[in-house]
Structure formats: structure tokens, C-alpha cells
Scaffold this motif. Structure first.
Motif, PDB file in Angstrom:
ATOM      1  N   GLY A   1     -34.862  36.166  25.760  1.00  0.00           N
ATOM      2  CA  GLY A   1     -35.000  34.839  25.160  1.00  0.00           C
ATOM      3  C   GLY A   1     -35.344  33.755  26.168  1.00  0.00           C
ATOM      4  O   GLY A   1     -35.305  32.568  25.859  1.00  0.00           O
TER       5      GLY A   1
ATOM      6  N   TYR B   1     -37.734  38.251  21.910  1.00  0.00           N
ATOM      7  CA  TYR B   1     -36.433  37.750  22.342  1.00  0.00           C
ATOM      8  C   TYR B   1     -35.671  38.829  23.107  1.00  0.00           C
ATOM      9  O   TYR B   1     -35.111  38.596  24.177  1.00  0.00           O
TER      10      TYR B   1
ATOM     11  N   TYR C   1     -40.361  32.090  16.932  1.00  0.00           N
ATOM     12  CA  TYR C   1     -39.735  32.268  18.248  1.00  0.00           C
ATOM     13  C   TYR C   1     -39.377  30.911  18.862  1.00  0.00           C
ATOM     14  O   TYR C   1     -38.316  30.749  19.464  1.00  0.00           O
TER      15      TYR C   1
END
Ligand SMILES: O=P(O)(O)OC[C@H]1O[C@](O)(CO)[C@@H](O)[C@@H]1O
Length: 619
Positions: free
Chosen positions: A370, A365, A514
Motif C-alpha cells: 500500500g 495494495y 486504489y
């Protein structure tokens, strides 16, 4: 017959395909209106927030759609050492370490992300309990149960997992021991495995074979993982007379993937040509009642093993897909499962620092804002882990590379993965990584044990060959960092079934976490369908082209057609370029097609068939 191939010795030049990367740094990484993720379990809807509402305001402030400001990486050696020690993760039983100190995330970033992680980890708990975590396909996501069947949401599934594992072990033992024999092999036992499958039905078995197969496995494995006829011929030619002692495992979850079906048909033809009975040597791994399953059942293949609806292709290494090929090569699959189970256990903790999968997700991230703004270069410094990057490429990119998030917002998410191995790649592209475009972070995979004990020697005083490999890894890590290139290092003691199982589980969980952080469905692959559909349309067009050419070629005299005329008669003038390609391809492959003119100027081409097929004319 074909004369076009001679005219067109090379394919026409195309404009280079521009890579329109739609991911920009301006895409908000957090969508404050898209923070809930509903799981359904059976009829019961279990509300699971991927991100808790109450933290959304803070988070939105933390990420207002702009790339977060990044401070320079820590360079003071003492501070770096402290950072290294503070963040070092160790899994004692797996002999695995994770060093995230060379990713520059700040304490503030970790604090901001903490609530999102808590929500994601909670969602992973629900997923493991059997929530419908793949909402588009209405499926549970159960690969974690494969290594601990007690986690399965009901007794029936638990029993299915255990029975399948027992059946795999028994079958592999009987094949290896020669109790189950091929009918007409001079060797009197199976010596080779030919695995036919693609994507998740090939990449895990390929990675594991390369990583773990002993030098002299009881059965050697080779793969057909494409619909390339020359590639298939090569595999079959390499088998030669050993085809008679080859166990063919056809792997396809759906049971209808064209490449796999074609591979099967090609292999079956080779068996027929060699006078062998394929059914006595064929094994299917697929979902119950799929086309492949039904074919195998009706034709009476040697064995069938199930693939479960709730296991995705790219997370199927611990199902029959990965376990049967591994067991046949003498790899200890129970150890692989044990390694994965240990990692699963470790990656359930909600304490971020103690959870290696969460740490990976945190790094991804941070490093990519991200939104996949940087690529992940995977560099194992160990030849046997060569295929890890290719395996991870599918696991990560097919899971995370999505156009829409779970709330239907267009996000064009993803995380690009590539890599090969160190130090080999230092002599290929590390130059660019060190000094060129800064669009990546690296994941080093380090293996502490160079060789089995008792085999090492010093090729110069005090230095072994493995010391060089070690030095190359450390040197590259330092040199990249000195130039502000971030890296993660995962270290394992040895490449063993246990550590490989652990690595697979680590990355499966990291992808899951994630995906929740970025609010996407990691378990479907809608984008793949477009290519498959388009391929089907090309083949349908080819049939129309052939019919049109056949009609013109049955005339007296034969009527050669321009490409425009073919396109008109196919009622697809807009497809003229594709028609040109179809004709060029057929002409290059002795398909009774004659094309006159110059390949470089397609307008000059006239085409007709060398023979008229009257049956087709009136079909
Ligand atoms: O196992 P199957 O159904 O043949 O699918 C093979 C691969 O094709 C895909 O569906 C799409 O590429 C992958 O997800 C999958 O691993």
C-alpha cells in the motif's frame, strides 16, 4: 559563430543523480486519523467516507505501520489450481479474464481490506454522481460519463457529451470521405494526421493508434509530443509534400502547455514555408476559451472540439482527445466506448471478487504494501499493445504519485510502472526480474487470438509462431513465480476497439479505487508544476544572460566575461552552474556566442557575443 561547441564536444560530467526514494516500508499504509474524505457536490457537501470510521480500529491493528508479514507463495500445484479457479474473473461480453492467483494475498488480508473496499466503492459511486472528487482543483471527475452520457449529473453535460460525439463522427466521416478537403493537396483529400500534444493529450491516442489502427488506415497518424526541434523536424520531413494533405490536430486541455504551443508554432512555420494556409488544415481540441481555443477561433481553424473541465488529461482517451484521432484512422470509436461502458458496469459492483478493478487494486495494495514498495512491470505479449505500459505509466504514476494524502499528511505515495512487451523483454531485463533485486510485480497482458482467422500456419509440426509467444508468456510467468515473483495476468480474446476500451476503463477504475484506499487525490498533479516553473526561470535567466553579454559585447573593445562576471552582472551568483549550462547550450546552437577556454574547466571560460545588438541594449 559559436566556438564553444567545438571546445565542448561532450557535456561536463555530473555526479550521478542519487535516487532518494522516500517511500519506506515504515510509512503507515493506514492513517487512522485520516480516514474520511469529503466530497462536495455544488454547494452541497456530500460526506463520503473513503474509509468508514467504525472499521478504523481493526484496520489499524491490521496495519500498524510495519510491513505486513508475508507468507511464502503457494507452490503446491493442486492448491494453486484451486486458487486460480477460485479467483479467476471473467467478463464474457468483453472476452476478458483476470487472473490474480499469482499474487499471494491471504484470505485474512482480503477480509481486513473488505471494509476499506466497501468505502472506496461507495466513494466511487459518489464520484460518478458528480461529487467534487478533485478537491484541490474544485473539479468533478467525469470521464465515466463519456461512455454513458446518461450518468452525467445534469442534462446540459449529457447533451454536451452527445453533441461532441456526434460532431466527432460527422467530422471524421467528412474528412475520410473527402467531403472536407485540404485547399491545395494534390491528393484532393486529407491523407495524414499530425497530432500535436503531450502527456494525456498524446499517450492515449498513441496507444490506441498502435493497438487498433488498420494496416492501411484512411489517414495515417504521426505525433509531435515534445519540444525537441529535431524530433519536430523529423516528423515534418517525413510528411514531405504530404504536408499539403495533413490534418493537424492540436490537443491541449489547458491550451497553454509550452511544449504543445511550441509544436504548433513550429508546424505553422512549416506550413508558411511551404506556402500553405495552416488554418484550413488545423483542428483544436481544448477547453472552451483557453488560449488555444481563442487562437483557433480568431485564426479561423477548420474545426474546434471541446475538452471538458471535468475530464483529466490522463483519463481523456474517451473524450475528443482520443476519439477524434481514432475515428480518423478508421477505428470504431463507438465500439471503444461500448467496451469501456461494459467495463464501467462491471467495476461498479461492490462484490470484490466480481469486480476486476477492485481485484487489481487489491493486488497492488498487497504487492506494494500500500506504499508503492514494489514497481509494476507491464508486459503485454502482443506487439500492438506496446504502448500500453507507457500509457499506464502516466495514468498510474501521475495519479498516485503524490507527496501528501487528502488530509495533508506527507506520504510520498505512488506506484512505479514500466514495461515494454514480451517476449522481447525476456531478452533484455527479465534476467534481473527472475534472479536479481526483488522490487517488482508483473502484469502480463495476454491476447488469446494470435492472428486473424485463416492466416495461421505451423512453422514446425503442431506449433505456430503464436504458440511460441504463448509459451514464452506462460514460461516466464511460471519461472518468475517459482522464484517468488508475483504476477497478475489480464487476458483478452483479441485486440479490438471493444477490448481496448475495456482495458482503458479497467485501469482508470483501478487507479480510482486504489487512490481511495490510500487516501490520495488521484486527479491533480501539483508536482508537475515545480518543473514547469523551474523551466520558466531558466528561460528568464537566459534572457538576463543574453542582455549582460550583449552589453559587454557592445563595448569598444569587446569585453569577454568569465562565468563569475556574468553571474555577478545578472545579480545571481548562486546560479553560476545554470549560467554555464545556458552558455554551453547556446554556443552549441549557433547563437552568435563565442566562448573561449576549456569546457572541462569552466573557470577558464570567457564569453562574448559575436555581434552587438544595439536595440536590445537600450530596450
Ligand atoms: O493537455 P494539456 O493541458 O496540454 O496537458 C498535458 C499534460 O500536462 C500535464 O498537465 C502535466 O504533465 C498532464 O497532466 C497533462 O496530460
Amino acid at each position: 559563430m559559436a566556438s564553444f561547441a567545438g571546445l565542448c564536444s561532450s557535456s561536463p560530467s555530473l555526479h550521478p543523480k542519487h535516487n532518494h526514494n522516500q517511500i519506506t516500508k515504515l510509512i503507515p499504509a493506514f492513517h487512522k486519523d485520516s480516514l474520511s474524505f469529503a466530497f462536495q457536490s455544488g454547494s452541497k457537501s456530500v460526506a463520503v467516507q473513503s474509509v468508514a470510521r467504525e472499521v478504523s480500529t481493526d484496520l489499524t491493528k491490521a496495519n500498524d505501520g510495519l510491513p505486513k508479514p508475508k507468507r511464502g507463495l503457494e507452490k503446491d500445484p493442486h492448491a494453486l489450481w484451486r486458487r486460480y479457479v477460485d479467483w479467476l474473473y471473467q467478463h464474457k461480453e468483453l472476452g476478458l479474464y483476470l487472473d490474480v492467483s499469482r499474487i499471494g494475498f491471504t484470505d485474512e488480508f482480503v477480509a481486513e481490506m473488505e471494509p476499506r473496499f466497501q468505502a472506496a466503492l461507495k466513494a466511487m459511486e459518489e464520484l460518478e454522481k458528480g461529487a467534487i472528487a478533485n478537491p484541490d482543483e474544485g473539479r468533478m471527475v467525469g470521464h465515466y460519463w463519456l461512455r454513458n452520457s446518461k450518468l452525467a449529473p445534469n442534462k446540459f453535460l449529457q447533451q454536451q457529451i452527445e453533441n461532441t460525439l456526434d460532431a466527432i463522427c460527422k467530422f471524421a466521416d467528412e474528412i475520410i470521405s473527402g467531403k472536407i478537403k485540404p485547399p491545395s493537396s494534390p491528393a484532393g483529400r486529407f491523407t495524414q494526421v499530425l497530432s500535436v500534444g503531450i502527456g494525456g493529450s498524446a499517450l492515449g491516442p498513441q496507444f490506441v493508434a498502435e493497438a487498433l489502427a488498420p494496416d492501411n488506415p484512411p489517414l495515417k497518424i504521426r505525433f509531435i509530443d515534445n519540444t525537441d526541434p529535431a524530433g519536430i523536424d523529423h516528423q515534418i520531413a517525413q510528411l514531405g509534400s504530404e504536408l499539403a494533405s495533413t490534418l493537424v490536430i492540436v490537443i491541449s486541455k489547458s491550451g497553454g502547455t509550452p511544449e504543445t504551443r511550441n509544436g504548433l508554432l513550429e508546424v505553422q512555420k512549416a506550413f508558411r514555408d511551404a506556402g500553405l494556409d495552416f488554418a484550413k488544415q488545423g483542428v483544436a481540441i481544448t477547453q472552451e476559451n483557453s488560449l488555444l481555443d481563442n487562437t483557433a477561433r480568431i485564426e479561423g481553424w477548420l474545426a474546434r472540439f471541446p475538452m471538458f473541465d471535468w475530464v483529466g488529461g490522463r483519463t481523456s482517451e474517451m473524450s475528443a482527445v482520443g476519439l477524434l484521432p481514432a475515428a480518423l484512422q478508421g477505428i470504431n470509436i463507438r465500439e471503444m466506448l461500448a467496451g469501456a461502458a461494459l467495463m464501467d458496469e462491471a467495476t461498479r459492483t461492490r462484490v470484490l471478487k466480481d469486480n476486476p478493478a477492485a481485484l487489481l487494486a487489491l493486488c497492488w495494495y498487497w504487492a506494494t504494501d500500500g506504499v508503492g514498495s514494489k514497481d509494476m512491470v507491464v508486459l503485454p505479449y502482443k506487439d500492438s499493445l506496446l504502448l500500453l505500459s507507457r500509457y499506464l505509466q502516466q495514468l498510474v504514476m501521475e495519479s498516485l504519485g503524490k507527496e501528501f494524502d487528502l488530509d495533508g499528511n506527507r506520504v510520498n505515495q505512488g506506484l512505479t510502472v514500466y514495461g515494454n512487451k514480451g517476449s522481447t523483454d525476456q531478452h533484455a531485463y527479465i534476467q534481473q526480474l527472475r534472479e536479481g533485486v526483488h522490487n517488482f510485480f508483473v502484469t502480463f497482458i495476454e491476447v488469446l487470438r494470435d492472428r486473424p482467422p485463416g492466416h495461421d500456419w505451423e512453422l514446425e509440426p503442431g506449433v505456430t509462431c503464436g504458440d511460441y509467444l504463448f509459451g514464452m508468456l506462460q514460461g516466464t510467468r511460471s519461472a518468475l513465480y517459482a522464484n517468488d515473483r508475483e504476477s497478475i495476468t489480464a487476458t483478452v480474446q483479441e485486440v479490438t476497439p471493444r477490448s481496448v476500451g475495456g482495458l482503458v476503463a479497467l485501469y482508470e477504475r483501478a487507479v480510482g479505487i486504489y487512490a481511495l484506499l490510500i487516501n490520495i487525490n488521484a486527479y491533480h498533479q501539483p508536482g508537475v508544476e515545480a518543473g514547469k516553473k523551474a523551466a520558466g526561470e531558466v528561460l528568464a535567466l537566459q534572457k538576463r544572460v543574453l542582455a549582460v553579454l550583449n552589453e559587454a559585447s557592445c563595448k569598444e573593445p569587446v569585453e569577454p566575461l568569465t562565468l563569475e562576471e556574468v553571474a555577478e552582472r545578472c545579480h545571481t551568483p548562486e546560479e553560476i552552474e545554470m549560467i554555464y549550462k545556458i552558455i554551453a547550450h547556446m554556443a552549441a546552437n549557433d547563437r552568435a556566442l563565442i566562448a573561449e577556454g576549456s569546457c572541462g574547466s569552466p573557470r577558464s571560460i570567457k564569453v562574448f557575443l559575436g555581434e552587438c545588438n544595439v536595440d536590445q541594449l537600450y530596450a
